[in-house]
Design an enzyme around this catalytic site. Sequence first.
Site, PDB file in Angstrom:
ATOM      1  CG  ASN A 199      14.775 -18.276 -20.322  1.00 18.67           C
ATOM      2  OD1 ASN A 199      14.687 -18.312 -19.098  1.00 18.67           O
ATOM      3  ND2 ASN A 199      13.877 -17.634 -21.070  1.00 18.67           N
ATOM      4  CD  GLU A 200      10.144 -18.526 -19.252  1.00 16.41           C
ATOM      5  OE1 GLU A 200       9.468 -18.106 -20.208  1.00 16.41           O
ATOM      6  OE2 GLU A 200       9.968 -18.145 -18.080  1.00 16.41           O
ATOM      7  CD  GLU A 323      12.793 -15.535 -16.167  1.00 13.86           C
ATOM      8  OE1 GLU A 323      11.612 -15.163 -16.377  1.00 13.86           O
ATOM      9  OE2 GLU A 323      13.586 -15.836 -17.077  1.00 13.86           O
TER      10      GLU A 323
HETATM   11  O1  AHR Z   1      10.948 -11.689 -17.057  1.00 12.45           O
HETATM   12  C1  AHR Z   1      10.216 -11.546 -18.224  1.00 12.45           C
HETATM   13  C2  AHR Z   1      10.116 -12.842 -19.021  1.00 12.45           C
HETATM   14  O2  AHR Z   1       9.404 -13.782 -18.296  1.00 12.45           O
HETATM   15  C3  AHR Z   1      11.411 -13.548 -19.329  1.00 12.45           C
HETATM   16  O3  AHR Z   1      12.052 -13.023 -20.443  1.00 12.45           O
HETATM   17  C4  AHR Z   1      10.976 -14.949 -19.577  1.00 12.45           C
HETATM   18  O4  AHR Z   1      11.970 -15.883 -19.289  1.00 12.45           O
HETATM   19  C5  AHR Z   1       9.739 -15.083 -18.701  1.00 12.45           C
HETATM   20  O5  AHR Z   1       8.692 -15.630 -19.387  1.00 12.45           O
END
Ligand code: AHR
Length: 514
Positions: A199-200, A323
């Site tokens: 993730n990210e 997201e």
């Molecule tokens: O949703 C909050 C955060 O935002 C998540 O953990 C991350 O993936 C994003 O930066």
Amino acid sequence: MKRLDRALLGLAAAIGAAAPAAAQQPAQVSVQVDLQSAGLVIERAIYGQFAEHLGRGIYEGVWVGEHSPIPNTRGYRDDVLGALRRIHVPVIRWPGGCFADEYDWRDGIGPRDKRPVRVNTHWGGVTDDNSFGTHEFMDFTELVGADAYVAGNMGSMGPRDMAQWVEYMTSDSASTLAQERRRNGRDKPWKLKYFGVGNETWGCGGNMTPEYAADLHRRYATFVVTPWGAPRLTKVASGANVDDYHWTEVLMRDAAREMNALSLHYYTFPGSWEHKGPATGFGEDEWASTLDHARRMEELVSRHSAIMDKYDPEKRVALFVDEWGTWYDQEVGSHPGFLYQQNSLRDAEVAALTLNIFHRHTDRVKLAAIAQMVNVLQAMILTDGPRMLLTPTYHVFDMYVPFQGATPYKATAEGASYKEGSITLPSVDVSAARAVDGKLWLSLVNLDPKRPAHVTTNLTGTASGRILTGPTMDAHNSFDQPNAVHPVPFAGRSEHGKLVFDLPARSVMVVRIH
Ligand code: AHR
């Protein structure tokens, strides 16, 4: 009282007696729906939800434990379960977010009283007793009726750990991991549809360069496999932040073959990352900038898709906006790092505008997950101990249920604009689609917070459904007034043989055309 009278009374109450009378002349808008232009189906999964170990999102929001005085089913609060089932949540992404890349799945299996307690370093430095782990999550998705989207740890663990987690969840063999799952209470493998490979990776998932992230994705994805004969996993590569088009370019160039989807994360702030702005008590400038920023999703999705087209003209790789949502200053007095924020009519508009954008990009956008499901950022649901409320965003997801799996039509809204300072927006946004049962549905959003809209259409027949509005731009539900903002019945009328709608200012409407 007749049905129409009741509906008008409800609408008057929703707009609010205290609201300044609609002194403004309605904006004149013409909506055209091209019923010959059916697009690709709106995947149900674009109505997905994100649930992270963050603040009170999981603990309290979903999981209270079997011994809680809060009514629950095997530890999941009944009020939240019921609310999520009502909006037909199609998919839930877990355990993060940033949390995913510090999560060791082994911490969350086995007897709960023996699970280790860890520090959630990303979100408030609080401890997590791991009472909500793999079994609890997968059980939860089954109770809700949603598909599971598990995000794996590529930032701080090895590919073998990731592969073994997938084996633990999906193997029906006599392997040691499958037997361990059985000993922990689950005989048959779960249905695991989506798996996030990190993730990210450009940020909290490891601060990587795109070249390194692409290589690592290829390596990890190689080992993330479901058993022979079992349905294949949809493997999701960690994609771009907002408008980082270079990231998409490199990931598609170097790793497209090893992925089924590429993610995109985009949050809407009224202001900037440093000065986001409050969730309520804002001015019209922040209303307008928020909607303007939310509408940027259209450009982001289009431009990322165009890059993907270069490497994947057959559109085999989907774009997952896993997201998205509003991000404001957290509520005064709430725990630092818990990202708890109120949710108002403005959020309802952001939700409707964003879903309409996804409806227009069904060729590439096959899944989305709003951040986040309960008590975090743009939540569907807020809880306060035993109390629960449904937010205006929830009501939009509820009103939009007929769009899940529907076939969208090209639809345009032309006419007056809404202007605030240097921002100019269309006053009305539209989406139209034919639902799975063959019925035609229309959504209209009036972005103008002060001016009603008179919307003429090229559609005929009658139209009835619901509308969401409120007396102020920041109208919201509180634990004392949990039902202050809720949808009320609404109908169109016929003018010169065509359907017309008189939309109140700041409203979201969804109707069925008969
Ligand atoms: O949703 C909050 C955060 O935002 C998540 O953990 C991350 O993936 C994003 O930066």
